[in-house]
Structure formats: C-alpha cells, structure tokens
Design a protein around this motif. Structure first.
Motif, PDB file in Angstrom:
ATOM      1  N   LYS A 191      38.913 -70.615  39.581  1.00 47.68           N
ATOM      2  CA  LYS A 191      39.747 -70.057  38.832  1.00 47.68           C
ATOM      3  C   LYS A 191      38.701 -70.110  37.433  1.00 47.68           C
ATOM      4  O   LYS A 191      38.407 -71.084  36.874  1.00 47.68           O
ATOM      5  CB  LYS A 191      41.129 -70.208  38.467  1.00 47.68           C
ATOM      6  CG  LYS A 191      42.080 -70.002  39.639  1.00 47.68           C
ATOM      7  CD  LYS A 191      43.373 -70.260  39.470  1.00 47.68           C
ATOM      8  CE  LYS A 191      44.330 -70.409  40.673  1.00 47.68           C
ATOM      9  NZ  LYS A 191      44.132 -71.520  41.600  1.00 47.68           N
TER      10      LYS A 191
ATOM     11  N   ILE B 246      39.176 -64.696  36.486  1.00 47.34           N
ATOM     12  CA  ILE B 246      38.502 -64.374  37.845  1.00 47.34           C
ATOM     13  C   ILE B 246      39.323 -65.375  38.923  1.00 47.34           C
ATOM     14  O   ILE B 246      39.478 -66.689  38.460  1.00 47.34           O
ATOM     15  CB  ILE B 246      37.001 -64.670  37.905  1.00 47.34           C
ATOM     16  CG1 ILE B 246      36.429 -63.655  36.982  1.00 47.34           C
ATOM     17  CG2 ILE B 246      36.367 -64.584  39.170  1.00 47.34           C
ATOM     18  CD1 ILE B 246      34.944 -64.254  36.477  1.00 47.34           C
TER      19      ILE B 246
ATOM     20  N   ILE C 208      38.397 -62.227  46.100  1.00 53.12           N
ATOM     21  CA  ILE C 208      38.095 -62.589  44.820  1.00 53.12           C
ATOM     22  C   ILE C 208      39.022 -61.481  43.793  1.00 53.12           C
ATOM     23  O   ILE C 208      38.966 -60.333  44.452  1.00 53.12           O
ATOM     24  CB  ILE C 208      36.581 -62.515  44.457  1.00 53.12           C
ATOM     25  CG1 ILE C 208      35.802 -63.099  45.119  1.00 53.12           C
ATOM     26  CG2 ILE C 208      36.501 -62.586  42.948  1.00 53.12           C
ATOM     27  CD1 ILE C 208      34.420 -62.927  45.181  1.00 53.12           C
TER      28      ILE C 208
ATOM     29  N   THR D 275      39.601 -60.046  40.174  1.00 51.37           N
ATOM     30  CA  THR D 275      39.090 -59.831  38.665  1.00 51.37           C
ATOM     31  C   THR D 275      40.214 -59.201  37.912  1.00 51.37           C
ATOM     32  O   THR D 275      40.596 -58.035  38.030  1.00 51.37           O
ATOM     33  CB  THR D 275      37.770 -59.166  38.526  1.00 51.37           C
ATOM     34  OG1 THR D 275      36.750 -59.764  39.319  1.00 51.37           O
ATOM     35  CG2 THR D 275      37.311 -59.125  37.326  1.00 51.37           C
TER      36      THR D 275
ATOM     37  N   TYR E  23      34.596 -55.467  33.953  1.00 53.85           N
ATOM     38  CA  TYR E  23      34.516 -55.702  35.189  1.00 53.85           C
ATOM     39  C   TYR E  23      33.067 -55.679  35.859  1.00 53.85           C
ATOM     40  O   TYR E  23      32.540 -56.694  36.367  1.00 53.85           O
ATOM     41  CB  TYR E  23      35.364 -54.640  35.889  1.00 53.85           C
ATOM     42  CG  TYR E  23      35.224 -55.074  37.599  1.00 53.85           C
ATOM     43  CD1 TYR E  23      35.618 -56.089  38.217  1.00 53.85           C
ATOM     44  CD2 TYR E  23      34.526 -53.988  38.234  1.00 53.85           C
ATOM     45  CE1 TYR E  23      35.156 -56.084  39.655  1.00 53.85           C
ATOM     46  CE2 TYR E  23      34.272 -53.838  39.628  1.00 53.85           C
ATOM     47  CZ  TYR E  23      34.450 -55.174  40.215  1.00 53.85           C
ATOM     48  OH  TYR E  23      34.686 -55.047  41.574  1.00 53.85           O
TER      49      TYR E  23
ATOM     50  N   LYS F 196      31.402 -58.891  37.095  1.00 48.67           N
ATOM     51  CA  LYS F 196      30.884 -59.179  38.446  1.00 48.67           C
ATOM     52  C   LYS F 196      29.452 -59.527  38.367  1.00 48.67           C
ATOM     53  O   LYS F 196      28.970 -60.103  39.388  1.00 48.67           O
ATOM     54  CB  LYS F 196      31.228 -57.514  39.223  1.00 48.67           C
ATOM     55  CG  LYS F 196      30.780 -57.606  40.489  1.00 48.67           C
ATOM     56  CD  LYS F 196      31.102 -56.409  41.359  1.00 48.67           C
ATOM     57  CE  LYS F 196      30.864 -56.717  42.711  1.00 48.67           C
ATOM     58  NZ  LYS F 196      29.575 -56.792  43.254  1.00 48.67           N
TER      59      LYS F 196
ATOM     60  N   ILE G   3      30.492 -63.191  39.158  1.00 53.00           N
ATOM     61  CA  ILE G   3      31.038 -63.311  40.483  1.00 53.00           C
ATOM     62  C   ILE G   3      29.587 -63.213  41.532  1.00 53.00           C
ATOM     63  O   ILE G   3      29.621 -63.872  42.565  1.00 53.00           O
ATOM     64  CB  ILE G   3      31.723 -61.898  40.624  1.00 53.00           C
ATOM     65  CG1 ILE G   3      32.907 -62.120  40.048  1.00 53.00           C
ATOM     66  CG2 ILE G   3      32.162 -62.155  42.274  1.00 53.00           C
ATOM     67  CD1 ILE G   3      34.188 -61.067  40.277  1.00 53.00           C
TER      68      ILE G   3
END
Length: 447
Positions: free
Chosen positions: A158, A179, A188, A190, A221, A225, A229
């Motif tokens: 997290k 996240i 996942i 977000t 986002y 990402k 991510i």
C-alpha cells in the motif's frame, strides 16, 4: 511482517504533529475507536495531534499501530474514485523492494522534503504522515508505504502518493492517490478523492507549479500509473472494454432477473394469453394478410406490452414506496440492485435511465420497463449504477442501508465511483471490487 521506520523514542519531548492537511481525508471517529481499543484514554474533544503526542510520550510501543491506523484511514475513508487494474506477474519480494527503491530515489531527487525524512522513506516501509507538512505547490512525495508478506510471498503493498496543491482560495491542500496492490488476488486499486477547486496554473506560476501538476482525477491517475504502478508491476493486463461492458451487462441483467422473477411470473401467468390474443386481433384488424408483421415482430410487441404491464403492476402494488423493491432484494440476499443503466443495443441504438435515488431500484421506474426489450438485447453497459447493501453478509434482513456506486467501463480504464459523502472502509471497498472482478473474470473464462 511489516518493517516500519518510526520516529526515535528519545525525541518524544520534542515531538510535533506536523501534518494537519490529512485531516479532511480521515474518519476521525474510527481512529478514536481504534485508539480506545488500545486502552488509550481519549475524550470527546481530543484532537488527532493530541492523540499522537500522548502515544509518543506515554506508550511509544503503540506508535507503529497508530501510524498504520492513520495510514489506512486516509487510504480507505474518502478516496472514492477507484481505478481497477489486474495483473499476471508474480513478483519476488526483493525484486519488488528494488523497484520501490527506484521510485523513491527518483521522487527524492525532485522533492522539497527535508533530508532527514527522505532518509526515513525506504523500500522496507515507512509512515511519515504525522511528521511532515508540505505546502510548496507541485511537490510530489510518498507519505506512507507498507508491505505485508505471507510464507515468504508478497501479500499486499500500500502506498500513499501526495501532491501539494492550492485551492481557489489559495489554501494548501493535498491531492492524494492511494495505491492498494493485492498480490493474492492480482488486482491494483488506485483511489483518488475529487478536489474540484484546485487552483489553475497562472502564467507567472510556472516555476511553482512545474509542468506535471495533476489538477484532475484522470491526470493524477495517469501520472501514478506511469510513474509508480508500471514500475512496480511489469505485466498489467490490458483493459478489454468490450468484455468489461458485456460482463457488467450480464451481472446487471442477472440481478434484475432475480429481483423481478416472482413479479414477472405473476404478471405473465395472468396476462400472457390475453395479450397474445389481443396482439393477433390487432394485427388482423390493422393489416391486410399480405402486409402483416412477421411472427418475431408480434413477439416483440407482446413482450413490450408485458413489460409495461409489469411496470404498472409494480406501481400499483407498491406506489411511491421506494423501499419495497429494496427490501425484496435484501430478502433474496442479493448484493444490491441497479439504480442506473446506460447501454448499447444490438441495433446501433443506445438507451439510458436511472431511478430517483439510491433507495430505489431502476426497475421501479416506468422508463426502465419501456426500454426493457432493448435492454434485453443489449451488447453491454457503458455505465452502471448500483446500490450495494452495507450488510453484504446479510446478518440481518432488516438492515437495508445501501452504498451507491457508479461503474464506468472505458477503453483505457475501469473505474468505480462511490457516491455517498460519508466515509468508506476497506471491507466494503474490497467487497465491491471482488464482486465486480469475479464477473469480469467469468466473462473472460467464458469466451
């Protein structure tokens, strides 16, 4: 096991709770309940800063627990715009930590965070939410990170990513993306809260804002990402819009079928033969023999009339009692009921309708039944509104309180928006996500 860097206990006399900017993101009553469960005395007027000071001074061994409660409360209370990604990569713990170190090193190079706190932010985990307050517009940093493992394998990770912004009143705010990576179920989340009054960049603010200020939910986002991510997880599944929309439609239709199954049976048993005879008689009177519609057209007209009769039956039986169908859904132990649909038909047409609110299923509206035949023939849902029972385990059939969501299936993202203003919790978020993900996966498996 979590490995969290904590503030040195010898500094408790100098401890200052610095970051009040997280306050708008937490459910303070829940934090107080957690603190009380630790045996720490609190009163009605106590503030979070006072709780922290008390813990640091009197029971420093509980500081890590309090940090985690604060961290998860920020993540799961108010971040209600939730993007869902799935992945297939199996990641080793050491590899994951190495990737996290790369991210942290890059952020530190471009951050105004004081050096001592930068040192505390390591790939093993940390909580800094109570220690630092950042007001320099455009500054990006990670305020908290933890990992959990089970039997030597990653269980979850997290991250709280923060960007300092100004609102239109020139007040400092935090624009946050939480996240949540679930390695056991390969999804996942977000999670972002909408801040609608972020100040737009002025021409002479270029230096303060920089070029990458995220002023909207989609832009934040997109940044998270690409910068976090995609670095941590290399094999993110590609969004398949057509499958997702079909899966939403299948789920919506199955819930509607189950909810209205008994009502439809009653109406059809009592009206079906009469409606069929009436349609045939109308066709005979209206058209010459060579012009009469095909049998399939007759069946569609018959089905439309039946649908309208069902709408009338619901209105007559339940009138303005919006709770009747909601209670019916609860009695049938459904997860909830549909409140809004926007669908694509198989004849290049579209349809959309919604109910009056979270407590009324869309199937209680006349418009839904007017569109029902088109809906039955739909190819998928673009937008689906769903009210979920908060008592999703159905421990008490009298508990009909719901949580309304809007679910969006788009070509590059799949998103759930939780609509209530009240705080959420991790359990209800994960329940909704898992329910939707099962349906999405089932659509893939059935192909």
């Amino acid at each position: 096991m979590e490995d969290i860097i904590r503030k040195d206990d010898q500094a408790d006399s100098l401890y200052v709770f610095n970051d009040k900017l997280f306050a708008e993101y937490v459910d303070f009553n829940k934090i107080k309940d957690e603190v009380i469960s630790l045996g720490i005395p609190v009163d009605e007027t106590i503030r979070l800063s006072e709780i922290y000071k008390y813990v640091v001074k009197n029971c420093p061994s509980e500081k890590q627990h309090l940090d985690k409660v604060f961290f998860e409360n920020i993540m799961y209370s108010q971040l209600k715009n939730i993007y869902i990604n799935t992945f297939s990569e199996k990641v080793d713990i050491d590899v994951f930590k190495g990737r996290m170190k790369t991210i942290l090193d890059k952020i530190k190079r471009n951050s105004d965070i004081p050096f001592p706190y930068q040192q505390m932010a390591t790939e093993d985990g940390f909580y800094l939410m109570d220690l630092i307050q950042v007001t320099s517009t455009g500054t990006k940093f990670i305020s908290g990170f933890n990992i959990e493992e089970k039997n030597g394998q990653l269980k979850s990770a997290k991250i709280l990513f923060v960007e300092a912004v100004k609102d239109k009143n020139n007040l400092s705010r935090y624009f946050i993306a939480g996240i949540d990576i679930n390695f056991e179920e390969n999804f996942i989340l977000t999670m972002i809260r909408n801040i609608g009054d972020i100040k737009e960049k002025d021409l002479d603010d270029e230096e303060d804002y920089g070029y990458n200020l995220a002023r909207t939910i989609p832009s934040l986002y997109k940044y998270v990402k690409s910068e976090i991510i995609d670095v941590l997880i290399k094999k993110i599944d590609v969004i398949d819009k057509e499958k997702d929309r079909k899966s939403l439609y299948s789920l919506c239709k199955s819930l509607d079928d189950e909810l209205l199954k008994d009502i439809r049976k009653v109406v059809q048993e009592k009206t079906s033969n009469t409606i069929k005879r009436s349609v045939n008689e109308l066709m005979n009177n209206l058209y010459d023999l060579e012009d009469r519609p095909k049998q399939s057209d007759k069946e569609e007209i018959t089905a439309n009339i039946e649908s309208l009769m069902i709408a009338n039956y619901i209105k007559t039986k339940h009138g303005s009692n919006n709770a009747a169908l909601s209670k019916m859904a609860k009695t049938k132990r459904l997860p909830g009921y549909t409140t809004k649909i926007k669908f694509m038909g198989n004849r290049a047409n579209r349809g959309a309708t919604q109910s009056a609110g979270s407590k009324q299923p869309v199937s209680a509206t006349d418009m839904f039944h007017s569109l029902y035949i088109s809906f039955k023939q739909a190819l998928g849902l673009e937008v689906w509104g769903m009210s979920w029972f908060e008592d999703y385990a159905h421990t008490d059939l009298k508990k009909t309180k719901v949580l309304q969501t809007s679910i969006y299936s788009q070509s590059t993202q799949f998103k759930i928006i939780f609509l209530p203003r009240r705080p959420l919790n991790k359990e209800i978020i994960h329940y909704v996500v898992r329910y939707i993900n099962r349906q999405r996966q089932q659509e893939i498996d059935n192909k």
